[in-house]
Design an enzyme around this catalytic site. Structure first.
Site, PDB file in Angstrom:
ATOM      1  CG  HIS A 295      16.450 -28.647 -37.686  1.00 15.19           C
ATOM      2  ND1 HIS A 295      17.093 -28.544 -38.891  1.00 15.19           N
ATOM      3  CD2 HIS A 295      15.315 -29.322 -37.952  1.00 15.19           C
ATOM      4  CE1 HIS A 295      16.371 -29.133 -39.838  1.00 15.19           C
ATOM      5  NE2 HIS A 295      15.289 -29.604 -39.289  1.00 15.19           N
ATOM      6  CB  CYS A 296      15.416 -22.957 -36.147  1.00 11.02           C
ATOM      7  SG  CYS A 296      14.203 -24.208 -35.728  1.00 11.02           S
ATOM      8  CB  ILE A 297      18.951 -19.457 -35.938  1.00 13.25           C
ATOM      9  CG1 ILE A 297      17.950 -19.496 -34.771  1.00 13.25           C
ATOM     10  CG2 ILE A 297      19.327 -18.012 -36.262  1.00 13.25           C
ATOM     11  CD1 ILE A 297      16.678 -18.749 -34.975  1.00 13.25           C
TER      12      ILE A 297
END
Ligand SMILES: NC(=O)c1ccc[n+]([C@@H]2O[C@H](COP(=O)([O-])OP(=O)(O)OC[C@H]3O[C@@H](n4cnc5c(N)ncnc54)[C@H](O)[C@@H]3O)[C@@H](O)[C@H]2O)c1
Length: 471
Positions: A295-297
């Site tokens: 869900h981030c990079i």
């Protein structure tokens, strides 16, 4: 008490006497924080929110956990954790001790002295920030806000969200930030599956709208986390998180480009990276793979790119890194096709077994996983695809792949397929057995390192495919 980083001086934080925090609403809140009478609300009980709940409860604070999902709250009430890094028994113990209460009743935010917001920040279909969850959670806080509350946004987002989006929504209540209530941004840096760095020992960056906002947040988080890094503004804290994740995205893109270059040069990229990593300074090891996930990079850098577009600036490195990383599933599928071709087989009609669908090893998170793209691309070309993942029994919310189950890793499944593609290098898999039984293995993670089997094609030795034994 936590170590407060020397950045505190630059952050403009009052370290003695308080920035006006000794009296009034701030003073009362500080006293409650110190005596552990402060009630903490955590809004959004997922990968970020639930570990945070456990840390606050462990430090002795009473925590109300809010989530809009009845399913999530019902499971938690029964003492069942849905987050791999949070053991159910720790959760159940905090519930039994009266330190944690999960609820869907957002009106109960009024019972909280502190509200920490940990809701999703995805991208829209056009890859613009979707801050609707942050807006909706902030509106829930605004409806229940009362003097003396601290509100902290922990969701990753673009610089300006806390001040430009949240502050007006909260001040619509008639209360004033820095006087009646306190508002900060503090990015969560949790790395799911990381055994060493957890919520507690990962340093905490905090930026407040006013010095008093920062002071109360530092007082609270300093009682729960090991190291606090105050910065001068919410924007600095918001951008810190985006810098960290953009740094990862760009460096992963660089090694992914190196992998494609090595493939054409006939050089083993893993050997090159290991050799480069012996340099004791000026080099940090990143490894190539089938693409980026979680869900981030894949998402966070686009938050910055979008914000900068509104300021008429194009973040070229972010765009390029995104492009290279998102091409990797295609590179993998080409590799599979070439390897099958060397064995005089067409991808169309071949039976492919993917090993691992989680976006990284030893976790169960499949959000944005490159494995999903690899499956779709293989199927578009007529391959018959199954997957095995010890952490992902079935795909749940993955669009057209929804409901697809993990198959057992039997000898027959390995022997009778045409190709095994290692997409995630989970530690529990016996790769020696995989290589021994499968007629062909495409290894995108170097999981078969050292096995030296003639039927293995690595991400970067496509030139070897021509030398593969014909099955
Ligand atoms: N997952 C990670 O590894 C990670 C790491 C660092 C930062 N972050 C950031 O943290 C934020 C949360 O991510 P996550 O992975 O924990 O998400 P998640 O999907 O695991 O959990 C979010 C939870 O919020 C709930 N929710 C949604 N809207 C809500 C609302 N209005 N009120 C109450 N609850 C609501 C959802 O039901 C869900 O249970 C994101 O901004 C993410 O970028 C994630």
């Amino acid at each position: 008490m936590a170590t407060v980083s020397s950045t505190a001086a630059r952050g403009g934080m009052a370290t003695g006497g308080g920035a006006g925090g000794g009296s009034g609403d701030a003073g009362k809140l500080l006293a409650k924080i110190e005596s552990k009478r402060a009630v903490i609300g955590v809004v959004g009980l997922g990968y970020v929110g639930l570990p945070l709940v456990v840390e606050f409860a462990r430090a002795g604070y009473k925590v109300l956990g809010f989530d809009v999902s009845e399913r999530v709250v019902a499971g938690l009430k029964a003492g069942r954790s849905h987050i791999q890094d949070v053991p159910s028994d720790a959760l159940a113990a905090h519930i039994a001790a009266g330190l944690f209460e999960p609820t869907t009743e957002m009106g109960r935010i009024t019972e909280c002295d502190v509200v920490s917001i940990c809701v999703p920040t995805p991208l829209s279909k056009t890859r613009d920030p979707d801050v609707s969850y942050v807006v909706s959670a902030t509106q829930s806080v605004a409806e229940a806000i009362r003097p003396g509350q601290l509100v902290v946004l922990e969701s990753t987002t673009y610089p300006g969200t806390t001040r430009e989006l949240m502050q007006p929504l909260l001040e619509a209540s008639g209360l004033r930030v820095g006087e009646d209530f306190f508002l900060c941004f503090s990015p969560e840096r949790v790395d799911p599956g990381n055994e060493r760095w957890k919520t507690r020992n990962t340093p905490r960056v905090i930026g407040g709208i006013t010095p008093t906002c920062l002071e109360v947040a530092v007082a609270l988080y300093g009682r729960v986390m090991d190291t606090i890094v105050p910065v001068s503004s919410p924007e600095a804290a918001e951008l810190t998180k985006l810098l960290e994740n953009t740094f990862r995205s760009i460096n992963i893109a660089l090694v992914n480009e190196m992998a494609q270059a090595s493939d054409r040069l006939g050089v083993d990229v893993w050997e090159v990276i290991d050799a480069a990593a012996t340099k004791p300074f000026g080099f940090m090891k990143f490894v190539p793979g089938p693409g980026i996930g979680g869900h981030c990079i894949p998402l966070d850098p686009h938050y910055l790119a979008w914000k900068m577009r509104t300021l008429n600036y194009k973040t070229r490195m972010i765009e390029l890194a995104g492009e290279i990383n998102s091409e990797m599933p295609h590179f993998v599928v080409d590799k599979v096709q070439d390897a099958l071709n060397a064995q005089r087989k067409a991808l169309n009609g071949s039976r492919i077994l993917l090993l691992g669908v989680a976006y990284k090893k030893d976790i169960d998170d499949v959000r944005e996983s490159p494995a999903l793209d690899v499956i779709k691309l293989l199927e578009e070309k007529g391959a018959l695809v199954d997957y095995h993942d010890p952490f992902v029994a079935a795909l749940r919310d993955e669009g057209e792949l929804r409901g697809r189950p993990s198959v057992e890793l039997t000898d027959t499944a390995l022997r009778d397929g045409d190709c095994v593609v290692i997409v995630t290098d989970h530690t529990g898999i016996d790769y020696e057995r995989v290589v021994r039984l499968a007629p062909l293995v495409v290894d995108t993670r170097n999981a078969t390192r050292g096995l030296n089997s003639p039927n293995v094609v690595h991400l970067t030795d496509g030139h070897r495919a021509l030398a593969l034994p014909v099955a």
